[in-house]
Scaffold this active site. Structure first.
Site, PDB file in Angstrom:
ATOM      1  N   LYS A  26       0.836  -1.206   0.000  1.00 32.89           N
ATOM      2  CA  LYS A  26       0.000   0.000   0.000  1.00 32.89           C
ATOM      3  C   LYS A  26       0.872   1.258   0.000  1.00 32.89           C
ATOM      4  CE  LYS A  26      -3.585  -0.238   2.770  1.00 32.89           C
ATOM      5  NZ  LYS A  26      -4.963  -0.228   2.287  1.00 32.89           N
ATOM      6  N   ARG A  96      -3.388   2.887   8.534  1.00 28.29           N
ATOM      7  CA  ARG A  96      -3.664   1.590   7.895  1.00 28.29           C
ATOM      8  C   ARG A  96      -2.416   0.721   7.922  1.00 28.29           C
ATOM      9  NH1 ARG A  96      -6.597   5.122   4.125  1.00 28.29           N
ATOM     10  NH2 ARG A  96      -8.700   4.314   3.859  1.00 28.29           N
ATOM     11  N   GLY A 105      -6.214 -10.618   8.285  1.00 31.62           N
ATOM     12  CA  GLY A 105      -5.875 -11.080   9.634  1.00 31.62           C
ATOM     13  C   GLY A 105      -5.253  -9.981  10.453  1.00 31.62           C
ATOM     14  N   MET A 107      -4.694  -5.808  11.633  1.00 28.86           N
ATOM     15  CA  MET A 107      -5.513  -4.626  11.789  1.00 28.86           C
ATOM     16  C   MET A 107      -5.573  -3.903  10.450  1.00 28.86           C
ATOM     17  SD  MET A 107      -5.125  -1.115  13.788  1.00 28.86           S
ATOM     18  CE  MET A 107      -5.063  -0.193  12.259  1.00 28.86           C
ATOM     19  N   ARG A 349      -3.622  -1.494  -6.433  1.00 27.72           N
ATOM     20  CA  ARG A 349      -2.824  -2.730  -6.391  1.00 27.72           C
ATOM     21  C   ARG A 349      -3.271  -3.606  -7.546  1.00 27.72           C
ATOM     22  NH1 ARG A 349      -5.628  -5.371  -0.992  1.00 27.72           N
ATOM     23  NH2 ARG A 349      -7.743  -5.152  -1.741  1.00 27.72           N
ATOM     24  N   HIS A 465      -3.939 -45.531  -8.692  1.00 31.47           N
ATOM     25  CA  HIS A 465      -4.620 -45.899  -9.933  1.00 31.47           C
ATOM     26  C   HIS A 465      -5.761 -44.944 -10.248  1.00 31.47           C
ATOM     27  CE1 HIS A 465      -7.608 -48.162 -12.322  1.00 31.47           C
ATOM     28  NE2 HIS A 465      -6.528 -48.593 -12.970  1.00 31.47           N
ATOM     29  N   SER A 774      12.480 -42.526 -21.031  1.00 35.23           N
ATOM     30  CA  SER A 774      11.340 -41.747 -20.557  1.00 35.23           C
ATOM     31  C   SER A 774      11.305 -41.915 -19.037  1.00 35.23           C
ATOM     32  CB  SER A 774      10.048 -42.262 -21.195  1.00 35.23           C
ATOM     33  OG  SER A 774       8.966 -41.503 -20.719  1.00 35.23           O
ATOM     34  N   CYS A 841       7.210 -39.174 -18.423  1.00 40.13           N
ATOM     35  CA  CYS A 841       5.798 -39.527 -18.594  1.00 40.13           C
ATOM     36  C   CYS A 841       5.096 -39.775 -17.274  1.00 40.13           C
ATOM     37  CB  CYS A 841       5.645 -40.718 -19.532  1.00 40.13           C
ATOM     38  SG  CYS A 841       6.430 -42.208 -18.922  1.00 40.13           S
ATOM     39  N   TYR A 861      10.947 -33.669 -24.091  1.00 39.80           N
ATOM     40  CA  TYR A 861       9.498 -33.525 -24.019  1.00 39.80           C
ATOM     41  C   TYR A 861       8.961 -33.940 -22.656  1.00 39.80           C
ATOM     42  CZ  TYR A 861       9.170 -38.596 -24.636  1.00 39.80           C
ATOM     43  OH  TYR A 861       9.283 -39.951 -24.467  1.00 39.80           O
TER      44      TYR A 861
END
Ligand code: PEP
Ligand code: MG
Length: 891
Positions: A26, A96, A105, A107, A349, A465, A774, A841, A861
């Site tokens: 801020k 602030r 959470g 002030m 922001r 699975h 792989s 993979c 890949y």
């Protein structure tokens, strides 16, 4: 000497956007806005370093702080022509908090600070509005009393309600000055009664009380919890912003509002937000009055848009909106106040947004020239694409959660509870929406998983699975929901004190792992043209290729639709469970002589050949890796007596001898037992049949389509080079035989999975006989951590929640352990064969964090489930851009 306080506004800006760590988000943005000429009420920021010093020094401020605050406050007084605590023309301030990242959470805000019985009269005189002055005073006591002094907020609200009833008015705005005076008196009595101390009348005491409350709130339990959840170190500290007040509650030419420079839910380029005339900030969120829209275009006839009510301030706000977007080059979330028709900016922001909005804003801004295409690629979090590809829960829908499991496959689905795959198929065929609920799933359940809307298991981890298969199909899945008790016999599911029967409805959120009772409404996914635009841009910059894990024609089609550049893993065991095949598979395993086995295997050949041919056809010459049979044998064993009898009859054997064979084949730890190439070595006929089917299919489809098909045959679970020697040699013999029979040849590759630590460690030897590697990071994670894929669900979430592991290693690669083995295997393999093709993979192939790691290792890949392909394409692009940036190459 350390500087503890930074001024902003009124032509004196000591900070800027780049100083977020010191000034908090801020404070840094207030200074930045002021420095680009936006109307920011002057003030100052007490740095986050004061917060750290305060805690390091036994809750004492640095000795110079008081003097620096006094100096900065004095500058504000001069700029405003007002004096803090002056009985005639008092300066009022807001206080602030503001950490580096916005953090609930703590002030939040105290407004109108500096009022007491004398200054309120001065404010009444200078504003010419007594009612406004007393209203501001009571607001101050209410806010300060609750956030700084800890008086329960409702005590004030209750009193106000009572007073309004007594006065016979409904709106706060109808309360007159004299009545506010009385309410103020009662408020002060509440404070005295609740805290045992009088409300502070000295403005300096008020100021330091508020500053102390902000720093104190940094360590309150709510803030601590939030920090823990979001990995925010306590050492960051918060800043405190003290700013001269501007008043949105001084009459009908005043207002306050909160808005976004674009629509944060759709991304549409419209000014989006709400405001209230004659109000202060907290009124907009308090919900007592209904805020009104900004733009006339979006307003209904009964609304009063700001564009109409305060046209000059609105015009100014439009200018600010454009300026802010140009300056920050991103959608902003802003707070403003209008005092006597003049606009003041209180905050800006980067605005939070939905996945759809992130996509649209990124594409639009690149087209508008605000950002580059490369920046647009980086603006969309890859996993947020899940929200665009799958149905999600309607945020407005009511819901009651009964359990939480692992978020195994994204999307939301509701359906009737069904406990067997067979029943799922039957009921789905009748058009019913059903959810398959199992303790765990096995390959036999695949058809049921396919027919279900979603899958819920009570055991198993993120590569169990159920998780792997559901993800592959794009089916919603919550796995390992251990707090749910499933009783197959009673056909019930018990969780969170609720017992549900088969047929009762539940809803799964596969994105969070939540399980809800009943039907929660969902919203279908919508894919805009922006999606393919972004994918196209991502494809232009990424180096990693993206393939899919797919074995059915349907999955292969999906993979292609999402832009897969090949198949990196086809798990052939999934093809063995069709009702027309499983009998032959069982005979193949249970046969006690060579001939019977060969006969069963021969019966399977045409099925496999057709399977492979259809995949080759769909993939049209793109690379396809087919893995030879992998899972433990026992998964295919006949279960009940009826199945046993069927196999016995087909093989001409006695039930007793089959029963004996079944128990001989059962294993204590099948995942580390007779599976993978161990199976192919001890039952060479199986791999021979599969290799034949692959090569025959490839030849047939090559002839049919004219595309050159280069099949990649992959041998699983190799741990020692000799295993690959033997299986490779056997495969080559079959290939040669098929070539001879067909009188033709084609190119093919034989490679292996690297999914055991020994394989990674000895990769230089294995590479001698492999055309590609792989990395099977599912098994590699399981075996490196000695952590079962199927049992991890019971304790792994605890490990992650308590910071023993940073993330679930089955989701995001454990770079230091498993990742080190991948790197070692890749480097060793390439040392032997510099052009060795390298891929991955395991499920990590679709995880953005892991993809960044694979980019750094230099794999060729990644391969992931079809629905993850877009995520992987975007993540691969972001990884490539990050690497480029690291190397110092300008974007
Ligand atoms: C792996 O182990 O990473 C892999 C891809 O194989 P599977 O999940 O079939 O064991
Ligand atoms: Mg494996």
């Amino acid at each position: 000497m350390t500087k503890w306080v930074y001024s902003f506004g009124g032509g004196l800006n000591e900070g800027g956007a780049g100083m977020r760590n010191l000034l908090g988000g801020k404070g840094a943005n207030l200074a930045e806005m002021a420095s680009i000429g936006l109307p920011v009420p002057p003030g100052f920021t007490i740095t986050t370093e004061v917060c750290s010093a305060f805690y390091a020094n036994g809750n004492n401020y640095p000795p110079e702080l008081a003097e620096e605050v006094a100096g900065a406050l004095h500058r504000v007084e001069e700029m405003m022509g007002l004096t803090f605590g002056d009985a005639n023309a008092p300066l009022l301030v807001s206080v602030r908090s503001g950490a580096r990242v916005s953090m609930p959470g703590m002030m939040d805000t105290v407004l109108n600070l500096g009022l007491n019985d004398q200054t309120v009269e001065g404010l009444a005189r200078s504003s010419g509005d007594e009612r406004f002055a007393w209203d501001s005073y009571r607001r101050f006591i209410q806010m300060y009393g609750s956030v700084v002094m800890g008086v329960p907020h409702h005590r004030f609200e209750d009193l106000l309600e009572q007073a309004k009833r007594g006065l016979g008015v409904h709106d706060d705005t109808a309360i007159k000055a004299t009545d506010w005076r009385e309410i103020v008196q009662s408020y002060r009595e509440i404070v005295q009664r609740e805290t045992g101390t009088p409300f502070p009348t000295d403005p300096q005491a008020q100021l330091w009380g508020a500053i102390g409350a902000v720093f104190g709130s940094w360590m309150n339990p709510r803030a601590n919890t939030y920090r823990k959840l979001h990995d925010i170190p306590a050492s960051w500290g918060t800043a405190v912003n003290v700013q001269s007040m501007v008043f949105g509650n001084m009459g009908d030419d005043c207002a306050t509002g909160v808005c976004f420079t674009r629509d944060p839910s759709t991304g549409e380029n419209i000014f989006y937000g709400e405001y209230l005339v004659n109000a202060q900030g907290e009124d907009v969120v308090a919900g007592i009055r209904t805020p009104q829209p900004m733009a006339a275009e979006k307003a209904t006839p009964d609304q009063s848009p700001m564009e109409k009510v305060l046209p000059n301030a609105y015009k100014e706000l439009l200018r600010v909106r454009e300026l802010l977007e140009k300056h920050y080059r991103d959608m902003q979330d802003i707070e403003f106040t209008v005092q006597s028709n003049r606009l003041y900016m209180l905050q800006t922001r980067t605005g939070k947004r939905t996945a759809a909005a992130a996509l649209k804003i990124a594409i639009d801004m690149a087209r508008e020239g605000l950002i580059t295409q490369e920046e647009a690629i980086q603006r969309v979090p890859p996993t947020s694409l899940d929200q665009l590809l799958h149905p999600t829960l309607d945020p407005k829908a009511e819901r009651t959660q009964i359990a939480r499991g692992l978020p195994a496959s994204p999307g939301a689905a509701a359906g009737a509870i069904v406990f067997t795959a067979e029943e799922v198929e039957d009921r789905a065929a009748q058009g019913e929406d059903v959810i398959l609920v199992r303790i765990e799933t096995s390959p036999e359940d695949v058809h049921g998983m396919h027919a279900a809307r979603g899958v819920l298991t009570t055991r198993g981890g993120m590569t169990s699975h159920a998780a792997v298969v559901a993800r592959g199909m794009g089916r919603v899945c919550v796995a390992g929901a251990g707090s749910i008790h499933v009783d197959y016999k009673a056909q019930t599911l018990t969780a969170g004190g609720v017992t549900l029967k088969g047929g009762d409805w539940i809803t799964l959120d596969g994105g969070t792992g939540a399980v809800y009772v009943g039907k929660v409404a969902t919203i279908p996914p919508t894919l805009s043209g922006d999606f393919s635009t972004l994918m196209g841009w991502a494809d232009d910059v990424r180096r990693l290729r993206v393939r899919a894990n797919a074995e059915t024609p349907e999955d292969a089609e999906t993979a292609r639709k999402f832009g897969a550049e090949g198949i990196g893993l086809s798990r052939t065991e999934h093809m063995f469970f069709g009702p027309d095949r499983i009998g032959h598979v069982r005979q193949m395993i249970m046969a006690d002589d060579h001939d019977a086995r060969r006969k069963a295997i021969e019966a399977l050949l045409p099925f496999q050949r057709d399977d492979f041919a259809s995949i080759f056809r769909i993939m049209r010459g793109l690379p396809v890796t087919i893995r030879l049979l992998d899972p433990p044998l026992h998964e295919f064993l006949p279960h009940g007596e009826m199945e046993l009898a069927e196999v016995a009859a087909a093989l001409g054997q006695s039930i007793e001898s089959l029963r004996a064979r079944r128990s001989a084949l059962s294993e204590a730890n099948p995942m580390l037992g007779h599976r993978g190439c161990r199976l192919g070595i001890t039952y060479p006929e199986i791999y021979a049949m599969q290799v034949r089917a692959i090569i025959e299919a490839a030849i047939a489809v090559s002839h049919e389509t004219g595309e050159a098909i280069v099949p990649e045959i992959m041998i699983p679970l190799v741990g020692v080079k000799t295993e690959l020697d033997v299986t490779r040699k056997a495969a080559e013999a079959v290939v040669a035989a098929v070539f001879a029979e067909k009188g033709t040849t084609l190119d093919y590759l034989i490679g292996t999975m690297i999914e055991l630590p020994r394989a990674a460690i000895t990769a230089s030897q294995i590479a001698e006989v492999a055309d590609f590697f792989s990395f099977g990071t599912n098994d590699l994670t399981q075996t490196t951590l000695g952590l079962s894929r199927d049992d991890a669900g019971s304790f792994l979430p605890y490990y992650v929640d308590h910071g023993l592991l940073p993330k679930d290693p089955f989701v995001s690669i454990d770079r230091e352990g498993v990742g080190a083995l991948v790197r070692m295997g890749a480097e060793a393999g390439r040392k032997t064969k510099p052009r060795l093709k390298l891929g991955v993979c395991g499920e990590h192939g679709g995880d953005p964090d892991s993809i960044a790691f694979f980019e750094s290792v230099g794999l060729d890949y990644v391969s992931c489930s079809p629905f993850r392909v877009p995520v992987a394409r975007l993540a691969a692009a972001q990884a490539a851009l990050a690497k480029k940036k690291q190397a110092g190459i300008p974007a």
